[in-house]
Design an enzyme around this catalytic site. Structure first.
Site, PDB file in Angstrom:
ATOM      1  CG  HIS A  67      -1.763   1.203   1.375  1.00  0.00           C
ATOM      2  ND1 HIS A  67      -3.126   1.176   1.263  1.00  0.00           N
ATOM      3  CD2 HIS A  67      -1.450   2.498   1.626  1.00  0.00           C
ATOM      4  CE1 HIS A  67      -3.603   2.403   1.429  1.00  0.00           C
ATOM      5  NE2 HIS A  67      -2.597   3.219   1.661  1.00  0.00           N
ATOM      6  CD  GLU A  68       1.428   3.590   3.617  1.00  0.00           C
ATOM      7  OE1 GLU A  68       1.592   4.638   2.950  1.00  0.00           O
ATOM      8  OE2 GLU A  68       0.397   3.380   4.289  1.00  0.00           O
ATOM      9  CG  HIS A  71       0.479   6.024  -1.230  1.00  0.00           C
ATOM     10  ND1 HIS A  71      -0.620   6.626  -1.804  1.00  0.00           N
ATOM     11  CD2 HIS A  71       0.005   5.322  -0.169  1.00  0.00           C
ATOM     12  CE1 HIS A  71      -1.703   6.303  -1.118  1.00  0.00           C
ATOM     13  NE2 HIS A  71      -1.356   5.508  -0.124  1.00  0.00           N
TER      14      HIS A  71
END
Length: 156
Positions: A67-68, A71
């Protein structure tokens, strides 16, 4: 070690998909509270919550790390876009092969800060110490979304 292995696997996927070399991010374990992780785009850094990681190791690594990282990859590939927009969703699903989830479901009992009960006309709300202090210092007030009344500290 699990975090670094997951990062390497996911970076390899992105490198192959886009036929380029993404710079590996630095990782630190300094996130506190209920957040599982935070991506710092300009610094190419991922910060993770060490308590949530230790309590949920494999699920945390499989969900939060991609998820991170997504980004950061989106920022490097597309520039400044919506945090969980179409580019991020594409990066999660097509490139990294994981569901595009925006919230974690980990138990936050051991990381949740002190909560303060406030009341309105229809229910009790629990506010964080930050919001409680802002009210006490007369810097802010909060309104219930349902009944539109100002929240008042519930006296025990």
């Amino acid at each position: 070690m699990q975090v670094q292995r997951q990062l390497k696997r996911d970076l390899d996927k992105a490198n192959r998909y886009f036929n380029k070399h993404f710079t590996p991010p630095t990782v630190s374990y300094t996130v506190r509270g209920r957040k599982a992780g935070v991506a710092y785009l300009q610094q190419n850094e991922i910060r993770l919550n060490p308590i949530l990681l230790s309590e949920n190791s494999s699920n945390f690594v499989q969900q939060v790390v991609p998820h991170e990282l997504a980004h950061l990859l989106v920022y490097q590939q597309f520039g400044q876009v919506q945090p969980h927009g179409k580019e991020w969703k594409m990066m999660m699903k097509e490139v990294l092969g994981v569901p595009a989830e925006t919230y974690h479901c980990f138990d936050v009992t051991n990381v949740a800060g002190q909560q303060f009960p406030y009341r309105c006309g229809c229910q009790t709300h629990f506010l964080s110490i930050r919001r409680h202090n802002a009210i006490m210092q007369h810097k802010r007030s909060y309104i219930c979304k349902k009944c539109k009344e100002i929240l008042v500290l519930k006296v025990k």
